[in-house]
Design a protein around this motif. Sequence first.
Motif, PDB file in Angstrom:
ATOM      1  N   ILE A  84       0.845  -1.204   0.000  1.00 59.59           N
ATOM      2  CA  ILE A  84       0.000   0.000   0.000  1.00 59.59           C
ATOM      3  C   ILE A  84       0.877   1.249   0.000  1.00 59.59           C
ATOM      4  O   ILE A  84       0.645   2.186  -0.763  1.00 59.59           O
ATOM      5  CB  ILE A  84      -0.965  -0.014   1.204  1.00 59.59           C
ATOM      6  CG1 ILE A  84      -2.056  -1.067   0.984  1.00 59.59           C
ATOM      7  CG2 ILE A  84      -1.578   1.368   1.443  1.00 59.59           C
ATOM      8  CD1 ILE A  84      -2.891  -1.359   2.226  1.00 59.59           C
ATOM      9  N   ALA A  85       1.892   1.266   0.857  1.00 64.18           N
ATOM     10  CA  ALA A  85       2.800   2.420   0.918  1.00 64.18           C
ATOM     11  C   ALA A  85       3.490   2.640  -0.424  1.00 64.18           C
ATOM     12  O   ALA A  85       3.645   3.778  -0.878  1.00 64.18           O
ATOM     13  CB  ALA A  85       3.819   2.217   2.030  1.00 64.18           C
ATOM     14  N   TYR A  86       3.902   1.551  -1.070  1.00 57.84           N
ATOM     15  CA  TYR A  86       4.548   1.656  -2.376  1.00 57.84           C
ATOM     16  C   TYR A  86       3.601   2.269  -3.409  1.00 57.84           C
ATOM     17  O   TYR A  86       3.979   3.182  -4.149  1.00 57.84           O
ATOM     18  CB  TYR A  86       5.034   0.278  -2.836  1.00 57.84           C
ATOM     19  CG  TYR A  86       5.568   0.286  -4.239  1.00 57.84           C
ATOM     20  CD1 TYR A  86       6.839   0.768  -4.508  1.00 57.84           C
ATOM     21  CD2 TYR A  86       4.793  -0.169  -5.304  1.00 57.84           C
ATOM     22  CE1 TYR A  86       7.336   0.789  -5.806  1.00 57.84           C
ATOM     23  CE2 TYR A  86       5.283  -0.156  -6.599  1.00 57.84           C
ATOM     24  CZ  TYR A  86       6.551   0.330  -6.846  1.00 57.84           C
ATOM     25  OH  TYR A  86       7.030   0.365  -8.132  1.00 57.84           O
ATOM     26  N   LEU A  87       2.364   1.776  -3.453  1.00 58.36           N
ATOM     27  CA  LEU A  87       1.402   2.303  -4.429  1.00 58.36           C
ATOM     28  C   LEU A  87       1.056   3.760  -4.129  1.00 58.36           C
ATOM     29  O   LEU A  87       0.912   4.565  -5.059  1.00 58.36           O
ATOM     30  CB  LEU A  87       0.135   1.448  -4.442  1.00 58.36           C
ATOM     31  CG  LEU A  87       0.290   0.055  -5.044  1.00 58.36           C
ATOM     32  CD1 LEU A  87      -1.010  -0.725  -4.920  1.00 58.36           C
ATOM     33  CD2 LEU A  87       0.732   0.128  -6.491  1.00 58.36           C
ATOM     34  N   GLU A  88       0.914   4.105  -2.855  1.00 56.40           N
ATOM     35  CA  GLU A  88       0.647   5.500  -2.504  1.00 56.40           C
ATOM     36  C   GLU A  88       1.790   6.397  -2.971  1.00 56.40           C
ATOM     37  O   GLU A  88       1.556   7.498  -3.468  1.00 56.40           O
ATOM     38  CB  GLU A  88       0.439   5.636  -0.994  1.00 56.40           C
ATOM     39  CG  GLU A  88      -0.876   5.099  -0.523  1.00 56.40           C
ATOM     40  CD  GLU A  88      -1.022   5.095   0.982  1.00 56.40           C
ATOM     41  OE1 GLU A  88      -2.164   5.071   1.444  1.00 56.40           O
ATOM     42  OE2 GLU A  88      -0.003   5.107   1.706  1.00 56.40           O
ATOM     43  N   ASP A  89       3.006   5.898  -2.825  1.00 56.65           N
ATOM     44  CA  ASP A  89       4.171   6.658  -3.273  1.00 56.65           C
ATOM     45  C   ASP A  89       4.153   6.845  -4.789  1.00 56.65           C
ATOM     46  O   ASP A  89       4.525   7.902  -5.291  1.00 56.65           O
ATOM     47  CB  ASP A  89       5.453   5.939  -2.845  1.00 56.65           C
ATOM     48  CG  ASP A  89       6.698   6.760  -3.116  1.00 56.65           C
ATOM     49  OD1 ASP A  89       6.702   7.947  -2.766  1.00 56.65           O
ATOM     50  OD2 ASP A  89       7.643   6.199  -3.689  1.00 56.65           O
ATOM     51  N   GLN A  90       3.715   5.818  -5.516  1.00 55.46           N
ATOM     52  CA  GLN A  90       3.628   5.912  -6.974  1.00 55.46           C
ATOM     53  C   GLN A  90       2.585   6.937  -7.416  1.00 55.46           C
ATOM     54  O   GLN A  90       2.747   7.585  -8.442  1.00 55.46           O
ATOM     55  CB  GLN A  90       3.297   4.548  -7.579  1.00 55.46           C
ATOM     56  CG  GLN A  90       4.336   3.483  -7.350  1.00 55.46           C
ATOM     57  CD  GLN A  90       5.694   3.891  -7.917  1.00 55.46           C
ATOM     58  OE1 GLN A  90       5.801   4.204  -9.084  1.00 55.46           O
ATOM     59  NE2 GLN A  90       6.706   3.885  -7.066  1.00 55.46           N
ATOM     60  N   LEU A  91       1.520   7.072  -6.637  1.00 57.34           N
ATOM     61  CA  LEU A  91       0.426   7.967  -7.010  1.00 57.34           C
ATOM     62  C   LEU A  91       0.625   9.396  -6.513  1.00 57.34           C
ATOM     63  O   LEU A  91      -0.058  10.309  -6.984  1.00 57.34           O
ATOM     64  CB  LEU A  91      -0.902   7.426  -6.475  1.00 57.34           C
ATOM     65  CG  LEU A  91      -1.396   6.152  -7.166  1.00 57.34           C
ATOM     66  CD1 LEU A  91      -2.568   5.561  -6.402  1.00 57.34           C
ATOM     67  CD2 LEU A  91      -1.791   6.443  -8.597  1.00 57.34           C
ATOM     68  N   THR A  92       1.542   9.588  -5.589  1.00 59.29           N
ATOM     69  CA  THR A  92       1.774  10.912  -5.018  1.00 59.29           C
ATOM     70  C   THR A  92       2.953  11.579  -5.745  1.00 59.29           C
ATOM     71  O   THR A  92       4.034  10.999  -5.802  1.00 59.29           O
ATOM     72  CB  THR A  92       2.123  10.807  -3.517  1.00 59.29           C
ATOM     73  OG1 THR A  92       1.066  10.102  -2.864  1.00 59.29           O
ATOM     74  CG2 THR A  92       2.266  12.178  -2.895  1.00 59.29           C
ATOM     75  N   PRO A  93       2.717  12.772  -6.273  1.00 55.15           N
ATOM     76  CA  PRO A  93       3.823  13.448  -6.985  1.00 55.15           C
ATOM     77  C   PRO A  93       4.929  13.827  -6.014  1.00 55.15           C
ATOM     78  O   PRO A  93       4.698  14.143  -4.862  1.00 55.15           O
ATOM     79  CB  PRO A  93       3.165  14.682  -7.587  1.00 55.15           C
ATOM     80  CG  PRO A  93       1.917  14.885  -6.828  1.00 55.15           C
ATOM     81  CD  PRO A  93       1.511  13.551  -6.287  1.00 55.15           C
TER      82      PRO A  93
END
Length: 72
Positions: free
Chosen positions: A59-68
């Motif tokens: 989840i943290a990885y995907l959030e990082d991918q979606l956050t500029p």
Amino acid sequence: MAFDLDTEERTILAAELERLRGEHRELDARISALEGEGAAFQLQVQRLKKNKLALKDRIAYLEDQLTPDIIA
């Protein structure tokens, strides 16, 4: 990295993120229920907690991918 994603990729990642968050909540509920049952389920609780931690990392990885990235 978030700037490299097109709309379709962002939509796919967001859907995967929501699915993982739901799975994380379900694991949390299962862990709580088993912990209330006593020591007989301790091994199962440990396995669920390990899975929950792996989901949290994903989840943290995907959030990082979606956050500029913010350039300070």
